[in-house]
Design an enzyme around this catalytic site. Structure first.
Site, mmCIF file in Angstrom:
data_model
loop_
_atom_site.group_PDB
_atom_site.id
_atom_site.type_symbol
_atom_site.label_atom_id
_atom_site.label_comp_id
_atom_site.label_asym_id
_atom_site.label_seq_id
_atom_site.Cartn_x
_atom_site.Cartn_y
_atom_site.Cartn_z
ATOM 1 N N HIS A 101 0.825 -1.217 0.000
ATOM 2 C CA HIS A 101 0.000 0.000 0.000
ATOM 3 C C HIS A 101 0.856 1.263 0.000
ATOM 4 O O HIS A 101 2.033 1.243 0.363
ATOM 5 C CB HIS A 101 -0.924 0.033 1.228
ATOM 6 C CG HIS A 101 -0.196 0.111 2.550
ATOM 7 N ND1 HIS A 101 0.485 -0.944 3.089
ATOM 8 C CD2 HIS A 101 -0.053 1.133 3.435
ATOM 9 C CE1 HIS A 101 1.015 -0.598 4.245
ATOM 10 N NE2 HIS A 101 0.717 0.672 4.476
ATOM 11 N N HIS A 255 4.722 0.283 0.244
ATOM 12 C CA HIS A 255 5.486 -0.517 1.198
ATOM 13 C C HIS A 255 4.659 -1.679 1.716
ATOM 14 O O HIS A 255 3.427 -1.706 1.563
ATOM 15 C CB HIS A 255 5.996 0.355 2.351
ATOM 16 C CG HIS A 255 4.921 1.099 3.088
ATOM 17 N ND1 HIS A 255 4.297 2.204 2.570
ATOM 18 C CD2 HIS A 255 4.344 0.874 4.287
ATOM 19 C CE1 HIS A 255 3.400 2.642 3.421
ATOM 20 N NE2 HIS A 255 3.388 1.843 4.475
ATOM 21 N N ARG A 270 5.226 5.770 14.374
ATOM 22 C CA ARG A 270 5.013 6.302 13.029
ATOM 23 C C ARG A 270 4.382 7.690 13.070
ATOM 24 O O ARG A 270 3.504 7.957 13.880
ATOM 25 C CB ARG A 270 4.075 5.339 12.289
ATOM 26 C CG ARG A 270 3.919 5.624 10.834
ATOM 27 C CD ARG A 270 2.981 4.614 10.198
ATOM 28 N NE ARG A 270 1.630 5.140 10.177
ATOM 29 C CZ ARG A 270 0.711 4.812 9.274
ATOM 30 N NH1 ARG A 270 0.980 3.931 8.335
ATOM 31 N NH2 ARG A 270 -0.489 5.338 9.317
HETATM 32 C C1 SIN Z 1 3.084 0.810 7.841
HETATM 33 O O1 SIN Z 1 2.467 0.287 6.927
HETATM 34 O O2 SIN Z 1 3.023 2.023 8.060
HETATM 35 C C2 SIN Z 1 3.969 -0.020 8.748
HETATM 36 C C3 SIN Z 1 5.182 -0.531 8.039
HETATM 37 C C4 SIN Z 1 6.038 -1.378 8.930
HETATM 38 O O3 SIN Z 1 5.695 -1.614 10.095
HETATM 39 O O4 SIN Z 1 7.085 -1.860 8.468
#
Ligand code: SIN
Length: 279
Positions: A101, A255, A270
């Site tokens: 996504h 990602h 995040r």
């Molecule tokens: C996310 O999709 O923001 C998390 C990515 C991750 O935990 O590596």
């Protein structure tokens, strides 16, 4: 560590660079910030190791690159509404973000970039994959590119593969709006406002159909694009260590958080940065 000249080392042929020679928790000069911004535009996702970024410093760093915004479904940590925990605990089975996504494309103005810092990581596993959506677009046939130029993708927050990846975090830290349905329509191909390059802008986690078409009519082309846009030659893979930080550009990269560490915990934090309406 004193801020010095940045050393930028690409980690794959497609995207991603590791940057050394900077302490992101210290005062950053305008020149350093400009260099980091340029590296993000050049490499789509950039990584830094061994950074000391407790929440207040993490937020201060994010503000050098944009305006932090709150994630709609999960509350921020105590005192920092813009920072969410991205965690998977020992007993949990589903991981947050374990579907390809770009972040929250079901918003009218999805975040331009995301910063993710590792607090606790398993000894092995829990890597994140990234995919270059300029390359995904540029490698389509001319005919399909011209067809997509006219099309818009519909993103929904309720697509099952993605919504189940946030259920554990909604149970622990869900916001008042956690069950709200969010839907937005965006061009299937967007032009990056800074680089002027075109990038494919549909994604498996959130895109449910093309505007004006049923989900059933949209499915074959979407399925082709979902497979095409993550071809190995468009990707890189980052192995996390505590204190590592990634910054990615959601306008041109996707990602995927790899879920291969059953029985171990992985704790990340995040911040997402306000973006514009894709055009
Ligand atoms: C996310 O999709 O923001 C998390 C990515 C991750 O935990 O590596």
């Amino acid at each position: 560590m004193r801020n010095t000249m940045l050393k930028v080392q690409p980690i794959s042929g497609a995207l991603g660079a590791e940057i050394a020679g900077v302490d992101l928790g210290a005062e950053l000069s305008d020149a350093t910030i400009a260099e980091i911004r340029q590296a993000l535009l050049d490499h789509l996702v950039i990584f830094f190791r061994d950074q000391d970024l407790p929440p207040a410093r993490f937020l201060a760093l994010a503000r050098h690159f944009g305006t932090p915004i709150e994630y709609p479904f999960v509350k921020g940590i105590e005192g920092f509404p813009e920072i969410i925990n991205v965690a998977k605990l020992e007993h949990e089975t589903v991981n947050f973000g374990g579907v390809w996504h770009a972040d929250t494309t079901y918003l009218q103005a999805p975040p331009m970039a995301t910063l993710l810092v590792a607090r606790e990581v398993p000894d092995a596993g829990g890597d994140t994959l990234f995919a270059n959506q300029y390359l995904a677009y540029e490698t389509l046939s001319e005919k399909l590119r011209s067809l997509l130029a006219e099309m818009r993708g519909v993103s929904s927050s309720a697509k099952a593969d993605a919504s189940r990846t946030r259920e554990d975090r909604i149970r622990s830290d869900g916001s008042a709006e956690a069950r709200k349905l969010l839907v937005a329509e965006h061009p299937a191909v967007r032009t990056h406002p800074k680089t002027g390059r075109k990038a494919l802008y549909v994604n498996r986690a959130h895109t449910v159909s093309f505007a004006g078409m049923t989900e059933e009519e949209s499915a074959p082309l979407l399925e082709f694009l979902f497979r095409h846009q993550i071809r190995p030659e468009f990707t890189c893979r980052f192995r996390w260590t505590p204190g590592a930080l990634a910054i990615w550009d959601n306008r041109c990269a996707q990602h995927y958080a790899v879920n291969d560490y059953a029985g171990h915990r992985r704790i990340m934090q995040r911040i997402t940065l306000a973006g514009d309406v894709p055009a």
